[in-house]
Motif scaffolding. Sequence first.
Motif, PDB file in Angstrom:
ATOM      1  N   ASP A   8      25.001  38.341  50.421  1.00 50.50           N
ATOM      2  CA  ASP A   8      25.028  37.647  51.714  1.00 50.50           C
ATOM      3  C   ASP A   8      25.761  38.506  52.742  1.00 50.50           C
ATOM      4  N   ARG A  43      27.401  36.687  55.917  1.00 53.73           N
ATOM      5  CA  ARG A  43      28.687  36.050  55.602  1.00 53.73           C
ATOM      6  C   ARG A  43      29.784  37.103  55.505  1.00 53.73           C
ATOM      7  N   GLN A  55      30.826  38.105  58.911  1.00 55.24           N
ATOM      8  CA  GLN A  55      31.646  37.056  59.512  1.00 55.24           C
ATOM      9  C   GLN A  55      33.078  37.081  58.963  1.00 55.24           C
TER      10      GLN A  55
END
Length: 336
Positions: free
Chosen positions: A176, A179, A182
């Motif tokens: 991911d 993610r 982030q």
Amino acid sequence: MAETSAQEQTTATNNSPANVEVDTSFENDSSYGDELSSYTASLTSSVLDYRHENGRRYHGYHDGSYLLPNDETENDRLDMVHELCLQVLHRKLYLAPINKPQRVIDLATGTGIWAIDFADLHPQAEVIGCDLSPTQPSLVPPNVKFLVDDIESEWAYEKNPFDFIHARNLFVSIRDFPRLVQQCYRSVKPGGWVEFQDLDGYPHSEDGSLNGTALETYYNEVYGAFEKAGYETRPGPKLEQWLKDAGFVNVHAERFILPYGVWPKDKHLKKVGAWNQAQAEANGFEAGALAALTRHKQWTKEEVLILASQARADGRNRNIHMFFNFYVVYGQRPEN
């Protein structure tokens, strides 16, 4: 002693019971010291409990979350990849316009060679390298330390953020990416920088010479296995948008050609291509394919080695003009 992961720290913080029961079986300081030593030895043992499979060694911590080996053969190859990246970027470790960073982290540091070089270049900085495997050297600059951690788990860096976060060649390692980007945004200081250096894992040829070759078959089969297991194989061209979506500003993306072999006429690209071929022939084809194909496509070891051998042979054919696209993307967290 391997340090506990950010995931373990976060879990302990967020899921602590209201009342923690005390173990009263140890009644004095001496026995407590024995218990502490026993417990930490157990943690260290779990990190070093490597998986041995098909003649290669793989990480033990969060077993199975990374499909390439961590043995000495692979570590030597990773150091060659470091030199390859330096060749691509004309000896630069990074391109982001950082200024006297004080706190830096290298994600999935591998052998730790980037973190060590960065620490030598910036002696004022505290440099952390984190990885699933504690395979980094012990003799390092005094401003470097290494942690055992899974960067796809929850982080615990937000309260002590970084001036610069660096990550390189995470393709086929991360499930991911948005993610992860982030998490980087939350863990870098306002005004700080994040830089990713990564590939579009699939190769190309401008003249069609890759079509129908064992090299093309190799990458289709191997990356198909990684994708089946949920890994991102082509992060490079997507990184710019991922950084913008996470909130970074001043995002800059640059693409570099990464030839395979010495077929380019340009002297710089010829040297880059030679290093790329050298790292792949240093058991790179086998390392990239063994776990992915045997665990996720049920190939036998012998079938994988045959495919790797065929790909290696095609790689020596100067009539096959294969190259990869390598991206360097960096962005800044807004000051406000």
